[in-house]
Structure formats: C-alpha cells, structure tokens
Design a protein around this motif. Structure first.
Motif, mmCIF file in Angstrom:
data_model
loop_
_atom_site.group_PDB
_atom_site.id
_atom_site.type_symbol
_atom_site.label_atom_id
_atom_site.label_comp_id
_atom_site.label_asym_id
_atom_site.label_seq_id
_atom_site.Cartn_x
_atom_site.Cartn_y
_atom_site.Cartn_z
ATOM 1 N N ILE A 85 0.860 -1.183 0.000
ATOM 2 C CA ILE A 85 0.000 0.000 0.000
ATOM 3 C C ILE A 85 0.893 1.228 0.000
ATOM 4 O O ILE A 85 1.758 1.366 0.868
ATOM 5 C CB ILE A 85 -0.905 0.048 1.257
ATOM 6 C CG1 ILE A 85 -1.663 -1.260 1.458
ATOM 7 C CG2 ILE A 85 -1.839 1.253 1.200
ATOM 8 C CD1 ILE A 85 -2.635 -1.600 0.379
ATOM 9 N N ILE A 86 0.670 2.116 -0.951
ATOM 10 C CA ILE A 86 1.360 3.401 -0.925
ATOM 11 C C ILE A 86 0.345 4.451 -0.482
ATOM 12 O O ILE A 86 -0.774 4.488 -0.968
ATOM 13 C CB ILE A 86 2.015 3.752 -2.273
ATOM 14 C CG1 ILE A 86 1.017 3.755 -3.425
ATOM 15 C CG2 ILE A 86 3.152 2.783 -2.572
ATOM 16 C CD1 ILE A 86 1.597 4.257 -4.727
ATOM 17 N N ALA A 87 0.737 5.253 0.470
ATOM 18 C CA ALA A 87 -0.184 6.204 1.094
ATOM 19 C C ALA A 87 -0.241 7.496 0.288
ATOM 20 O O ALA A 87 0.279 8.537 0.687
ATOM 21 C CB ALA A 87 0.215 6.481 2.541
ATOM 22 N N GLY A 124 -10.142 2.443 -0.140
ATOM 23 C CA GLY A 124 -11.330 3.180 0.273
ATOM 24 C C GLY A 124 -11.066 4.397 1.139
ATOM 25 O O GLY A 124 -11.975 4.916 1.777
ATOM 26 N N CYS A 125 -9.831 4.869 1.159
ATOM 27 C CA CYS A 125 -9.482 6.035 1.972
ATOM 28 C C CYS A 125 -9.642 7.311 1.151
ATOM 29 O O CYS A 125 -8.966 7.496 0.144
ATOM 30 C CB CYS A 125 -8.048 5.925 2.474
ATOM 31 S SG CYS A 125 -7.507 7.357 3.419
ATOM 32 N N LYS A 144 2.004 8.056 8.179
ATOM 33 C CA LYS A 144 1.038 7.590 7.186
ATOM 34 C C LYS A 144 0.827 6.079 7.289
ATOM 35 O O LYS A 144 -0.308 5.603 7.208
ATOM 36 C CB LYS A 144 1.489 7.966 5.771
ATOM 37 C CG LYS A 144 1.327 9.419 5.446
ATOM 38 C CD LYS A 144 1.851 9.693 4.042
ATOM 39 C CE LYS A 144 0.967 10.677 3.336
ATOM 40 N NZ LYS A 144 1.344 10.857 1.924
ATOM 41 N N ALA A 145 1.906 5.331 7.470
ATOM 42 C CA ALA A 145 1.786 3.873 7.599
ATOM 43 C C ALA A 145 0.936 3.514 8.812
ATOM 44 O O ALA A 145 0.061 2.643 8.730
ATOM 45 C CB ALA A 145 3.165 3.242 7.699
ATOM 46 N N PHE A 197 -7.609 1.368 8.496
ATOM 47 C CA PHE A 197 -8.054 0.493 7.405
ATOM 48 C C PHE A 197 -7.626 -0.957 7.601
ATOM 49 O O PHE A 197 -7.902 -1.803 6.750
ATOM 50 C CB PHE A 197 -7.572 1.037 6.064
ATOM 51 C CG PHE A 197 -8.200 2.369 5.745
ATOM 52 C CD1 PHE A 197 -9.439 2.434 5.127
ATOM 53 C CD2 PHE A 197 -7.594 3.547 6.124
ATOM 54 C CE1 PHE A 197 -10.051 3.642 4.883
ATOM 55 C CE2 PHE A 197 -8.185 4.775 5.889
ATOM 56 C CZ PHE A 197 -9.423 4.824 5.263
ATOM 57 N N GLY A 198 -6.947 -1.234 8.711
ATOM 58 C CA GLY A 198 -6.613 -2.605 9.056
ATOM 59 C C GLY A 198 -5.679 -3.308 8.098
ATOM 60 O O GLY A 198 -5.715 -4.531 7.995
#
Length: 64
Positions: A5-7, A34-35, A53-54, A61-62
C-alpha cells in the motif's frame, strides 16, 4: 503476491510504483483501500511522515 500500500491519492505515483514493482508486488493506493481522508503529515522529516502515514493506514483500514 504480496500487496504493497502506498499512502497517496496521486494516481500518477501509483502508476509509477506499479511500473517499478514489475509484478513483484501488487501495488494499491489510498483510493484502492477506500481512503478518501487526507492522511496527516506533521512530521519534521520524510521518514517521520512515512511512518505516520503507515500507522494511519494500519489503524484506520486494518492493512499492514
């Protein structure tokens, strides 16, 4: 395949990361999980902001 996941909300960055990953990782961004929030960046350094961010993504978002 592991998911990374890249924020970011920047789809161009996502495309660049997907090209760099070359199929080794499944790249997802904030839209994909979904963010729609603006993830806080209040750290003094790039590293502090990345960790912030991580942690935000993990807590809200789990995902790891």
């Amino acid at each position: 395949m592991q998911r990374l996941i890249i924020a970011t909300h920047n789809r161009n960055k996502t495309i660049e990361f997907r090209q760099m990953a070359d199929g080794v990782f499944q790249i997802a961004d904030l839209h994909d999980i979904g963010c729609v929030d603006e993830v806080p960046e209040t750290g003094a350094t790039l590293e502090e902001n990345a960790l912030q961010k991580a942690n935000y993504v993990h807590l809200h978002f789990g995902v790891n």
